[in-house]
Design an enzyme around this catalytic site. Structure first.
Site, PDB file in Angstrom:
ATOM      1  N   ALA A   1      -8.084 134.224   0.573  1.00 31.89           N
ATOM      2  CA  ALA A   1      -8.410 133.508   1.957  1.00 31.89           C
ATOM      3  C   ALA A   1      -7.274 134.827   1.721  1.00 31.89           C
ATOM      4  O   ALA A   1      -6.126 134.727   1.190  1.00 31.89           O
ATOM      5  CB  ALA A   1      -7.569 132.028   1.617  1.00 31.89           C
TER       6      ALA A   1
ATOM      7  N   ARG B   1       5.289 135.017   5.253  1.00 31.71           N
ATOM      8  CA  ARG B   1       5.532 133.998   5.213  1.00 31.71           C
ATOM      9  C   ARG B   1       5.385 133.636   6.537  1.00 31.71           C
ATOM     10  O   ARG B   1       5.861 133.338   7.170  1.00 31.71           O
ATOM     11  CB  ARG B   1       6.987 133.547   5.153  1.00 31.71           C
ATOM     12  CG  ARG B   1       8.007 135.005   5.764  1.00 31.71           C
ATOM     13  CD  ARG B   1       9.515 134.621   6.082  1.00 31.71           C
ATOM     14  NE  ARG B   1      10.270 135.211   6.646  1.00 31.71           N
ATOM     15  CZ  ARG B   1      10.972 136.474   6.249  1.00 31.71           C
ATOM     16  NH1 ARG B   1      11.328 136.672   4.906  1.00 31.71           N
ATOM     17  NH2 ARG B   1      11.624 137.173   7.079  1.00 31.71           N
TER      18      ARG B   1
ATOM     19  N   ASN C   1      -6.526 124.111   0.353  1.00 29.52           N
ATOM     20  CA  ASN C   1      -5.387 124.634   0.197  1.00 29.52           C
ATOM     21  C   ASN C   1      -4.089 123.409   0.598  1.00 29.52           C
ATOM     22  O   ASN C   1      -3.584 123.683   1.745  1.00 29.52           O
ATOM     23  CB  ASN C   1      -5.342 125.486   1.361  1.00 29.52           C
ATOM     24  CG  ASN C   1      -3.678 126.552   0.524  1.00 29.52           C
ATOM     25  OD1 ASN C   1      -3.370 126.148   0.030  1.00 29.52           O
ATOM     26  ND2 ASN C   1      -3.303 127.359   1.649  1.00 29.52           N
TER      27      ASN C   1
ATOM     28  N   SER D   1      -0.296 126.803  -0.097  1.00 26.89           N
ATOM     29  CA  SER D   1       0.689 127.651   0.266  1.00 26.89           C
ATOM     30  C   SER D   1       2.528 127.345   0.394  1.00 26.89           C
ATOM     31  O   SER D   1       2.727 125.785   1.063  1.00 26.89           O
ATOM     32  CB  SER D   1       0.574 127.698   2.066  1.00 26.89           C
ATOM     33  OG  SER D   1       1.836 128.430   2.837  1.00 26.89           O
TER      34      SER D   1
ATOM     35  N   ASN E   1       4.493 128.092   2.696  1.00 26.25           N
ATOM     36  CA  ASN E   1       5.055 128.427   4.189  1.00 26.25           C
ATOM     37  C   ASN E   1       4.643 128.079   4.742  1.00 26.25           C
ATOM     38  O   ASN E   1       5.562 127.561   5.877  1.00 26.25           O
ATOM     39  CB  ASN E   1       5.101 129.808   4.367  1.00 26.25           C
ATOM     40  CG  ASN E   1       4.650 131.284   3.349  1.00 26.25           C
ATOM     41  OD1 ASN E   1       5.418 130.902   3.013  1.00 26.25           O
ATOM     42  ND2 ASN E   1       4.048 131.832   3.122  1.00 26.25           N
TER      43      ASN E   1
ATOM     44  N   LYS F   1      -7.260 124.351  -4.011  1.00 23.52           N
ATOM     45  CA  LYS F   1      -6.381 125.807  -4.414  1.00 23.52           C
ATOM     46  C   LYS F   1      -5.035 125.300  -5.092  1.00 23.52           C
ATOM     47  O   LYS F   1      -4.337 124.804  -3.693  1.00 23.52           O
ATOM     48  CB  LYS F   1      -6.561 126.402  -4.001  1.00 23.52           C
ATOM     49  CG  LYS F   1      -5.857 128.301  -3.982  1.00 23.52           C
ATOM     50  CD  LYS F   1      -6.213 128.848  -2.807  1.00 23.52           C
ATOM     51  CE  LYS F   1      -5.260 130.467  -2.775  1.00 23.52           C
ATOM     52  NZ  LYS F   1      -5.748 131.269  -2.330  1.00 23.52           N
TER      53      LYS F   1
ATOM     54  N   ASN G   1      -2.169 130.574  -5.998  1.00 20.03           N
ATOM     55  CA  ASN G   1      -1.512 130.761  -4.309  1.00 20.03           C
ATOM     56  C   ASN G   1      -0.367 131.693  -4.943  1.00 20.03           C
ATOM     57  O   ASN G   1      -0.517 132.136  -6.142  1.00 20.03           O
ATOM     58  CB  ASN G   1      -1.222 129.297  -3.724  1.00 20.03           C
ATOM     59  CG  ASN G   1      -1.695 129.972  -2.174  1.00 20.03           C
ATOM     60  OD1 ASN G   1      -1.421 130.934  -1.430  1.00 20.03           O
ATOM     61  ND2 ASN G   1      -2.228 129.094  -1.266  1.00 20.03           N
TER      62      ASN G   1
ATOM     63  N   GLY H   1      -0.182 140.011  -5.474  1.00 23.48           N
ATOM     64  CA  GLY H   1       0.296 141.409  -6.363  1.00 23.48           C
ATOM     65  C   GLY H   1       0.487 141.319  -8.334  1.00 23.48           C
ATOM     66  O   GLY H   1       0.835 140.683  -8.894  1.00 23.48           O
TER      67      GLY H   1
ATOM     68  N   GLY I   1      -3.050 138.919  -8.404  1.00 25.58           N
ATOM     69  CA  GLY I   1      -2.168 140.537  -9.104  1.00 25.58           C
ATOM     70  C   GLY I   1      -3.383 140.823  -9.191  1.00 25.58           C
ATOM     71  O   GLY I   1      -2.464 141.956 -11.356  1.00 25.58           O
TER      72      GLY I   1
HETATM   73  C1  LIG Z   1      -0.918 137.758   4.015  1.00 22.37           C
HETATM   74  C2  LIG Z   1      -1.551 136.916   2.563  1.00 22.37           C
HETATM   75  C3  LIG Z   1      -1.390 135.879   3.366  1.00 22.37           C
HETATM   76  C4  LIG Z   1      -2.091 135.120   2.383  1.00 22.37           C
HETATM   77  N1  LIG Z   1      -2.670 133.692   3.607  1.00 22.37           N
HETATM   78  C5  LIG Z   1      -3.303 132.918   2.239  1.00 22.37           C
HETATM   79  C6  LIG Z   1      -3.749 131.759   3.127  1.00 22.37           C
HETATM   80  O1  LIG Z   1      -4.156 131.929   4.192  1.00 22.37           O
HETATM   81  N2  LIG Z   1      -4.435 131.032   2.737  1.00 22.37           N
HETATM   82  C7  LIG Z   1      -4.126 130.929   1.112  1.00 22.37           C
HETATM   83  O2  LIG Z   1      -4.769 129.745   0.095  1.00 22.37           O
HETATM   84  N3  LIG Z   1      -3.723 131.498   0.932  1.00 22.37           N
HETATM   85  C8  LIG Z   1      -2.816 132.813   1.434  1.00 22.37           C
HETATM   86  N4  LIG Z   1      -2.651 133.385   0.534  1.00 22.37           N
HETATM   87  C9  LIG Z   1      -3.097 134.063  -1.374  1.00 22.37           C
HETATM   88  C10 LIG Z   1      -4.161 134.863  -1.319  1.00 22.37           C
HETATM   89  O3  LIG Z   1      -5.741 133.958  -0.819  1.00 22.37           O
HETATM   90  C11 LIG Z   1      -3.907 135.137  -2.891  1.00 22.37           C
HETATM   91  O4  LIG Z   1      -3.774 133.014  -3.566  1.00 22.37           O
HETATM   92  C12 LIG Z   1      -2.734 135.192  -3.746  1.00 22.37           C
HETATM   93  O5  LIG Z   1      -2.491 136.436  -3.047  1.00 22.37           O
HETATM   94  C13 LIG Z   1      -2.628 136.060  -5.340  1.00 22.37           C
HETATM   95  O6  LIG Z   1      -3.627 137.007  -5.136  1.00 22.37           O
HETATM   96  P1  LIG Z   1      -3.560 138.574  -4.637  1.00 22.37           P
HETATM   97  O7  LIG Z   1      -2.305 139.026  -6.505  1.00 22.37           O
HETATM   98  O8  LIG Z   1      -4.827 139.418  -5.785  1.00 22.37           O
HETATM   99  O9  LIG Z   1      -2.977 138.490  -3.985  1.00 22.37           O
HETATM  100  C14 LIG Z   1      -2.330 135.065   1.123  1.00 22.37           C
HETATM  101  C15 LIG Z   1      -1.384 136.593   0.679  1.00 22.37           C
HETATM  102  C16 LIG Z   1      -1.255 137.292   1.106  1.00 22.37           C
HETATM  103  C17 LIG Z   1      -0.609 138.653   0.694  1.00 22.37           C
END
Ligand SMILES: Cc1cc2nc3c(=O)[nH]c(=O)nc-3n(C[C@H](O)[C@H](O)[C@H](O)COP(=O)(O)O)c2cc1C
Length: 376
Positions: free
Chosen positions: A61, A111, A183, A186, A188, A227, A256, A278, A307
């Protein structure tokens, strides 16, 4: 072809503000002709929550918040796409800049604060997908429209009744969603994470599951996933998994972004407020996944996120307890080649061990991961 596209686009994207770069990628996916990826090895097929995934690798997401490009992403070879977070009413989110690349750490801080075009706009797009209006029953849930598209839902920042927001979103999205993700993690939206607290979560999930049951007759049985944040304490995780089990959710996504900043994060942007994702999130997210796996005791499957930036990291997620995985930040640094690398790593493992599915690897390392020192 996809590799070439990727190599050409990436240097350009790296010089742009991360949010502008993201908009450009969405535009490219909307308008550039995309070749379909090759068919997946059948051994990658995965069944979870009553759905058949052609491979277990989804896009998390936040990438396609407004359902602008789900079919393009499926064509690129993702096993599923999670659209959202979608809020009931449109809202702008926080002021820009609000997304930061931590190049030195291969991390991202965001954020955004649930910038959403709102349920109506997103519903319209999803309903326009091929065949979706006739998507009624769970067996068709993944076939119509060509793949699995989950919808991640969240409450409006200024909502007077956040639980009612989730209930309304379930009712509206169930007919067009392969699954719906609640969700509450978050960082934020002020106060949102408090909805993970035992009694509030119990009330939320009771009403969400009740709404799902109410719409089942016309929408089919929509799987509901929860989540969570990687920042929960273990006693809080006990409660969360206990409530998720007693309210019979269909699965959990762990997890998240983190509000923590590991000491290893050295990029200047690490001091920005928001959720970190990441590479610097991997160790914590993997630990929380394994902790969730041992508490869930196989009652429902887990989606591992946080990550994943290599085939090795993806395999570690499966071994920590994930039946499915999701990626986002890794794509920012590695490009789309990451998806192929993960598939190749899975297949090489299956070849080596002469296995015909990833099933037996799920949670194989959960006990050992939970026995390690707590990741810092
Ligand atoms: C720019 C950005 C926006 C995100 N927006 C959402 C969101 O709207 N809803 C949500 O559940 N997670 C959101 N996430 C979290 C990701 O879905 C994921 O859970 C998190 O980034 C960990 O995975 P990654 O390390 O592969 O990025 C967002 C992440 C990023 C980087």
């Amino acid at each position: 072809m996809i590799g070439l596209y990727d190599r050409l686009a990436r240097p350009l994207l790296r010089v742009l503000d991360p949010e502008d770069a993201h908009r450009l990628v969405i535009r490219m996916l909307q308008f550039a002709p995309l070749p379909s990826s090759a068919a997946d090895d059948e051994r990658l097929a995965t069944r979870a929550f009553g759905l058949n995934f052609k491979n277990p690798i989804g896009i998390a997401a936040g990438f396609d918040k407004h359902a602008e490009v789900p079919d393009a992403l499926l064509r690129l070879g993702f096993g599923f796409v999670e659209v959202g977070t979608v809020t009931p009413l449109p809202q702008p989110g926080n002021p820009r800049p609000r997304v930061f690349r931590l190049d030195a750490d291969q991390g991202v801080i965001n954020r955004l604060g649930f910038n959403s075009e709102g349920a109506e706009a997103v519903l319209k797009r999803l309903a326009a997908r091929a065949g979706v209006p006739s998507l009624r029953f769970s067996t068709e849930r993944q076939v119509r429209g060509g793949g699995i598209v989950g919808i991640n839902v969240g409450a409006n920042k200024d909502s007077a009744d956040r639980i009612a927001d989730y209930v309304g979103l379930i009712e509206r999205f169930a007919p067009v969603a392969s699954y719906v993700t609640i969700n509450v993690s978050s960082p934020n939206t002020p106060g949102l994470r408090n909805m993970q607290q035992g009694s509030v979560l119990d009330d939320l999930l009771a009403r969400v599951i009740d709404a799902r049951e109410r719409v089942t007759q016309h929408a089919g049985a929509t799987p509901v996933l929860l989540k969570i944040a990687p920042d929960l304490s273990l006693p809080d995780l006990d409660d969360v998994v206990g409530v998720a089990r007693s309210r019979r959710v269909d699965g959990m996504i762990v997890g998240n972004t983190t509000i923590g900043r590991p000491p290893s994060a050295r990029d200047n942007a690490a001091s920005e407020a928001g959720g970190l994702s990441g590479r610097p999130l991997f160790a914590l997210a993997n630990r929380m996944l394994a902790e969730t796996f041992v508490r869930a005791e196989g009652v429902f499957p887990l989606v591992g996120a946080g990550g994943i930036d290599s085939g090795k990291a993806a395999l570690a997620k499966i071994r920590a307890g994930a039946t499915l995985i999701q990626i986002y930040s890794g794509l920012v640094f590695r490009g789309l080649g990451l998806l192929d690398e993960i598939k190749r790593a899975f297949i090489a493992t299956l070849d080596r061990d002469r296995q015909d599915s990833l099933k037996d690897y799920v949670g194989a390392d959960a006990a050992s991961v939970t026995a390690e020192a707590w990741p810092v």
